[in-house]
Design a protein around this motif. Structure first.
Motif, PDB file in Angstrom:
ATOM      1  N   ARG A 133       7.404 -11.049   2.715  1.00  0.00           N
ATOM      2  CA  ARG A 133       6.534 -11.950   2.570  1.00  0.00           C
ATOM      3  C   ARG A 133       5.342 -12.199   3.509  1.00  0.00           C
ATOM      4  NH1 ARG A 133       5.563 -13.525  -2.551  1.00  0.00           N
ATOM      5  NH2 ARG A 133       5.103 -15.619  -1.951  1.00  0.00           N
ATOM      6  N   TYR A 185      -2.459  -8.484   1.125  1.00  0.00           N
ATOM      7  CA  TYR A 185      -3.384  -7.389   0.539  1.00  0.00           C
ATOM      8  C   TYR A 185      -4.760  -7.733   0.507  1.00  0.00           C
ATOM      9  CZ  TYR A 185      -3.975  -3.189  -2.367  1.00  0.00           C
ATOM     10  OH  TYR A 185      -4.282  -1.998  -2.927  1.00  0.00           O
ATOM     11  N   VAL A 194       1.978  -2.483  -8.276  1.00  0.00           N
ATOM     12  CA  VAL A 194       2.677  -3.770  -9.042  1.00  0.00           C
ATOM     13  C   VAL A 194       3.540  -3.173 -10.325  1.00  0.00           C
ATOM     14  CG1 VAL A 194       2.424  -5.736 -10.419  1.00  0.00           C
ATOM     15  CG2 VAL A 194       1.063  -5.687  -8.298  1.00  0.00           C
ATOM     16  N   HIS A 230       6.236  -0.654  -8.606  1.00  0.00           N
ATOM     17  CA  HIS A 230       7.196  -1.227  -7.427  1.00  0.00           C
ATOM     18  C   HIS A 230       6.880  -2.999  -7.684  1.00  0.00           C
ATOM     19  CE1 HIS A 230       7.658   2.721  -6.324  1.00  0.00           C
ATOM     20  NE2 HIS A 230       6.382   2.946  -6.012  1.00  0.00           N
ATOM     21  N   GLY A 231       6.821  -3.294  -8.613  1.00  0.00           N
ATOM     22  CA  GLY A 231       6.716  -4.810  -8.841  1.00  0.00           C
ATOM     23  C   GLY A 231       7.555  -5.716  -7.658  1.00  0.00           C
ATOM     24  N   ASP A 232       9.030  -5.435  -7.721  1.00  0.00           N
ATOM     25  CA  ASP A 232       9.825  -6.504  -7.076  1.00  0.00           C
ATOM     26  C   ASP A 232       9.632  -5.971  -5.556  1.00  0.00           C
ATOM     27  OD1 ASP A 232      11.199  -7.281  -9.297  1.00  0.00           O
ATOM     28  OD2 ASP A 232      12.870  -5.527  -9.235  1.00  0.00           O
ATOM     29  N   VAL A 248       6.712  -5.446  -4.203  1.00  0.00           N
ATOM     30  CA  VAL A 248       5.357  -6.092  -4.024  1.00  0.00           C
ATOM     31  C   VAL A 248       5.483  -7.526  -3.965  1.00  0.00           C
ATOM     32  CG1 VAL A 248       2.960  -6.857  -4.998  1.00  0.00           C
ATOM     33  CG2 VAL A 248       3.867  -4.321  -5.202  1.00  0.00           C
ATOM     34  N   LYS A 249       6.362  -8.263  -4.842  1.00  0.00           N
ATOM     35  CA  LYS A 249       6.692  -9.740  -4.954  1.00  0.00           C
ATOM     36  C   LYS A 249       7.282 -10.227  -3.621  1.00  0.00           C
ATOM     37  CE  LYS A 249       6.972  -9.729 -10.113  1.00  0.00           C
ATOM     38  NZ  LYS A 249       7.917  -9.999 -10.873  1.00  0.00           N
ATOM     39  N   GLY A 250       8.236  -9.103  -2.908  1.00  0.00           N
ATOM     40  CA  GLY A 250       9.084  -9.624  -1.985  1.00  0.00           C
ATOM     41  C   GLY A 250       8.451  -9.575  -0.639  1.00  0.00           C
ATOM     42  N   ARG A 251       7.159  -8.622  -0.466  1.00  0.00           N
ATOM     43  CA  ARG A 251       6.704  -8.343   0.748  1.00  0.00           C
ATOM     44  C   ARG A 251       5.273  -8.743   0.943  1.00  0.00           C
ATOM     45  NH1 ARG A 251      10.227  -4.520   3.797  1.00  0.00           N
ATOM     46  NH2 ARG A 251      12.218  -4.665   2.356  1.00  0.00           N
ATOM     47  N   GLN A 286       0.183 -12.848   0.175  1.00  0.00           N
ATOM     48  CA  GLN A 286      -1.021 -13.469  -0.508  1.00  0.00           C
ATOM     49  C   GLN A 286      -1.736 -12.116  -0.767  1.00  0.00           C
ATOM     50  OE1 GLN A 286      -3.640 -15.939   1.937  1.00  0.00           O
ATOM     51  NE2 GLN A 286      -3.672 -14.297   3.594  1.00  0.00           N
TER      52      GLN A 286
END
Length: 70
Positions: free
Chosen positions: A33, A37, A50, A53-55, A57-60, A63
């Protein structure tokens, strides 16, 4: 002047990787987090990132900032 001449732009790092591959390299090197981007144009690369590599993206990414307009 050749716009792709690495000697003309010594601060840039040229690559043959796709935008998704470059973004994934950056995500892998970042703390959770911790990234913003910033999209200044079409969201095609972000959408592909997304989808693939959705997981990650959500984890790193903390905003997403988009420039809008017409």
């Amino acid at each position: 002047m050749d716009t792709y001449d690495p000697e003309a732009y010594p601060a840039l790092q040229f690559t043959n990787k796709s935008g998704v591959e470059v973004a994934l390299d950056i995500l892998n090197a970042a703390a959770p987090r911790s990234l913003s981007y910033i999209a200044l144009g079409p969201l095609t690369t972000f959408a592909q990132l997304v989808r693939q590599h959705g997981d990650m993206v959500k984890g790193r990414i903390g905003q997403v900032v988009c420039m809008g307009g017409n």
